[in-house]
Write a protein that holds these residues in place. Structure first.
Motif, PDB file in Angstrom:
ATOM      1  N   HIS A 181       1.065  -1.139  -0.074  1.00  0.00           N
ATOM      2  CA  HIS A 181       0.193  -0.080   0.007  1.00  0.00           C
ATOM      3  C   HIS A 181       0.797   1.438   0.067  1.00  0.00           C
ATOM      4  O   HIS A 181       1.944   1.321   0.752  1.00  0.00           O
ATOM      5  N   SER A 182       0.420   2.404  -0.635  1.00  0.00           N
ATOM      6  CA  SER A 182       1.042   3.916  -0.486  1.00  0.00           C
ATOM      7  C   SER A 182       0.045   4.560  -0.442  1.00  0.00           C
ATOM      8  O   SER A 182      -0.790   4.872  -1.218  1.00  0.00           O
ATOM      9  N   PRO A 183      -0.098   5.187   0.683  1.00  0.00           N
ATOM     10  CA  PRO A 183      -1.255   6.366   0.877  1.00  0.00           C
ATOM     11  C   PRO A 183      -0.986   7.562   0.010  1.00  0.00           C
ATOM     12  O   PRO A 183      -0.809   8.722   0.561  1.00  0.00           O
ATOM     13  N   GLY A 184      -1.048   7.442  -1.089  1.00  0.00           N
ATOM     14  CA  GLY A 184      -0.726   8.488  -1.984  1.00  0.00           C
ATOM     15  C   GLY A 184      -0.321   8.185  -3.406  1.00  0.00           C
ATOM     16  O   GLY A 184      -0.916   7.343  -3.848  1.00  0.00           O
ATOM     17  N   ARG A 265       7.175   7.304 -18.824  1.00  0.00           N
ATOM     18  CA  ARG A 265       6.524   6.951 -17.338  1.00  0.00           C
ATOM     19  C   ARG A 265       6.854   8.173 -16.681  1.00  0.00           C
ATOM     20  O   ARG A 265       8.143   8.613 -16.519  1.00  0.00           O
ATOM     21  N   THR A 266       5.856   8.791 -16.242  1.00  0.00           N
ATOM     22  CA  THR A 266       6.166  10.087 -15.446  1.00  0.00           C
ATOM     23  C   THR A 266       5.183  10.074 -14.388  1.00  0.00           C
ATOM     24  O   THR A 266       4.353   9.512 -14.322  1.00  0.00           O
ATOM     25  N   GLN A 267       5.681  10.951 -13.093  1.00  0.00           N
ATOM     26  CA  GLN A 267       4.880  10.954 -11.984  1.00  0.00           C
ATOM     27  C   GLN A 267       4.445  12.472 -11.634  1.00  0.00           C
ATOM     28  O   GLN A 267       3.731  12.597 -10.682  1.00  0.00           O
ATOM     29  N   SER A 268       4.410  13.176 -12.416  1.00  0.00           N
ATOM     30  CA  SER A 268       3.702  14.590 -12.627  1.00  0.00           C
ATOM     31  C   SER A 268       3.424  15.030 -13.870  1.00  0.00           C
ATOM     32  O   SER A 268       4.150  14.754 -14.863  1.00  0.00           O
ATOM     33  N   ASP A 310      -6.383   7.827  -2.238  1.00  0.00           N
ATOM     34  CA  ASP A 310      -6.473   8.852  -1.082  1.00  0.00           C
ATOM     35  C   ASP A 310      -6.007   8.554   0.192  1.00  0.00           C
ATOM     36  O   ASP A 310      -6.102   7.171   0.427  1.00  0.00           O
ATOM     37  N   ALA A 311      -5.150   9.240   0.689  1.00  0.00           N
ATOM     38  CA  ALA A 311      -4.520   8.747   1.868  1.00  0.00           C
ATOM     39  C   ALA A 311      -5.204   8.269   3.052  1.00  0.00           C
ATOM     40  O   ALA A 311      -4.942   6.949   3.447  1.00  0.00           O
ATOM     41  N   PHE A 333       6.280   0.490  -0.283  1.00  0.00           N
ATOM     42  CA  PHE A 333       7.574   0.354  -0.964  1.00  0.00           C
ATOM     43  C   PHE A 333       7.477   1.568  -2.011  1.00  0.00           C
ATOM     44  O   PHE A 333       8.323   1.699  -2.726  1.00  0.00           O
ATOM     45  N   GLY A 334       6.645   2.468  -1.911  1.00  0.00           N
ATOM     46  CA  GLY A 334       6.390   3.853  -2.662  1.00  0.00           C
ATOM     47  C   GLY A 334       6.067   3.375  -4.050  1.00  0.00           C
ATOM     48  O   GLY A 334       5.605   2.289  -4.381  1.00  0.00           O
ATOM     49  N   PRO A 335       5.992   4.336  -4.772  1.00  0.00           N
ATOM     50  CA  PRO A 335       5.449   4.533  -6.144  1.00  0.00           C
ATOM     51  C   PRO A 335       6.286   3.699  -7.025  1.00  0.00           C
ATOM     52  O   PRO A 335       7.435   3.781  -6.906  1.00  0.00           O
ATOM     53  N   VAL A 336       5.697   3.052  -7.875  1.00  0.00           N
ATOM     54  CA  VAL A 336       6.451   2.389  -8.868  1.00  0.00           C
ATOM     55  C   VAL A 336       6.073   2.871 -10.508  1.00  0.00           C
ATOM     56  O   VAL A 336       5.148   3.939 -10.384  1.00  0.00           O
ATOM     57  N   MET A 337       6.765   2.679 -11.382  1.00  0.00           N
ATOM     58  CA  MET A 337       6.600   3.115 -12.642  1.00  0.00           C
ATOM     59  C   MET A 337       5.617   2.692 -13.828  1.00  0.00           C
ATOM     60  O   MET A 337       5.431   2.931 -14.640  1.00  0.00           O
TER      61      MET A 337
END
Length: 412
Positions: A181-184, A265-268, A310-311, A333-337
């Protein structure tokens, strides 16, 4: 103290028909269908939903399935599974390997449908323990980024009600028994780009009379690798992949054009737009340097949004998962691509939680090269691999994650 949702989830999943669910999975795996061709898969899921008592509809957005079960006043929860397979030739050697040449469930969507069917049946059998509305969705065409949008556009929520929360999950490599899980931010945006380079064709013996688009394409592929390394800040995450390059028809013919297919692949959004601008600039510059008779065509194709949990919702679901599945099983483990079209079901800002279920068998994990977690993670077959083969030991916990997540909102 164990929560009511966790206790009820364990009760409702204590007697799951495991052999039946495993047979259902094997059947889906043996009969994969590509995006928007999931007619058989949709029919198999719809059949189980009707039998369990759901008001069920097929053909939503093409081949989508939805079922609804109403139990009085209360929140509306939507559980989603994607159904499509990939154009991959299976190489697992499994006795239930794909029977369709060149098509394989290489991303675990057959397991997703199995989890959804098991959860829908368990929640229907235990309907006296919860209150509200449950919507279960078998979504087509996740791999092409079309399915979620098509179902919403085809009136999914007008027909079944607008959910208060969306829940979804995905099979992933890693030793069986963990739930990420990643709350974001949990998954990245994806953007496909096609470039056509226009040259001037001719005979291979007289290159001086031509403008060779193959050479220009080669320079372009090399130069594009500098977009991430030299134009994106080190604190940002981005990937640029050249997935295809096509040109020519014979050894001695210099073609008139070359085609390149890219994936970003981008995160913003800001990084995405910066990369797009760089690609257009570099393509135009290389074509100008080569003396191409026309500017290159750069077009944007399929896109996937970022998946942003949604956190509060995700923390709530992660907590009940740890209650049900055991201390230490839930990690971040944080966001993945990787990318998903699941967020398009959240039109209008519906909160959601999306998580991963690790599915690599102990045998495969232990035999993988490497002495630490990351080395083994890189060595085992991943999603989209022709060797991807989730362990059927994940059938029960994958059902429990959906059941407990739904009950966290629906438990009376």
């Amino acid at each position: 103290m164990t929560s009511a949702a966790a206790r009820t989830a364990l009760d409702l999943t204590a007697g799951l028909p495991v052999p039946d669910l495993e047979d259902f999975y094997r059947d889906l795996h043996r009969n994969p269908e590509l995006s928007l061709q999931e007619h058989r898969t949709a029919g198999r899921l719809a059949e189980r939903l009707r039998k369990a008592g759901y008001e069920t509809a097929e053909g939503i957005g093409g081949t989508g399935v939805a079922g609804v079960l109403r139990r009085g006043d209360g929140p509306t929860v939507l559980l989603r599974a994607d159904m499509d397979a990939l154009p991959v030739q299976e190489e697992t050697g499994l006795p239930y390997a794909s029977g369709t040449p060149g098509v394989m469930h290489a991303c675990g969507h057959d397991l997703h449908v199995t989890w959804l069917a098991g959860a829908a049946e368990a929640l229907a059998a235990g309907r006296d323990t919860w209150q509200g509305t449950l919507i279960v969705v078998g979504q087509p065409a996740e791999e092409t980024g079309q399915g979620a949008e098509r179902m919403v556009a085809d009136g999914l929520y007008e027909r079944f009600g607008r959910p208060d929360v969306l829940l979804g999950q995905h099979a992933a490599p890693g030793p069986v028994g963990f739930y990420a899980h990643s709350p974001g931010l949990i998954m990245s945006a994806s953007t496909d780009i096609d470039i056509v380079i226009h040259g001037r064709g001719g005979h291979g013996s007289r290159p001086e009379t031509t403008v060779d688009p193959v050479v220009t394409a080669a320079y372009l592929v090399t130069r594009l690798q500098t977009v991430v390394s030299r134009e994106i800040a080190a604190r940002e995450s981005a990937v640029l992949t050249v997935g295809r390059i096509e040109a020519g028809s014979r050894h001695n013919i210099i073609p008139a054009e070359a085609r390149i297919a890219l994936n970003l692949r981008t995160q913003s959004d800001e990084v995405r737009e910066r990369m797009l601008a760089a690609i257009r600039r570099i393509a135009a510059g290389e074509a100008l340097a080569a003396g191409c008779p026309r500017e290159p065509e750069v077009s944007v194709g399929a896109t996937f949004p970022v998946t942003m949990n949604d956190a509060d919702t995700d923390r709530r679901i992660a907590a009940v998962h740890e209650e049900v599945l055991g201390a230490g099983t839930v990690l971040d483990f944080g966001p993945v691509m990787g990318s998903e079209d699941f967020p398009r079901l959240a039109r209008g800002g519906i909160p959601y939680s999306y998580w991963f279920v690790t599915t690599t068998s102990a045998e495969v994990w232990d035999a993988a090269d490497g002495d630490d977690l990351m080395a083994k993670f890189l060595a085992v077959p991943s999603n989209h691999s022709p060797h991807f083969a989730p362990d059927l030991a994940t059938v029960v916990p994958g059902v429990r994650t959906l059941v407990s997540g739904a009950l966290e909102y629906l438990a009376a």
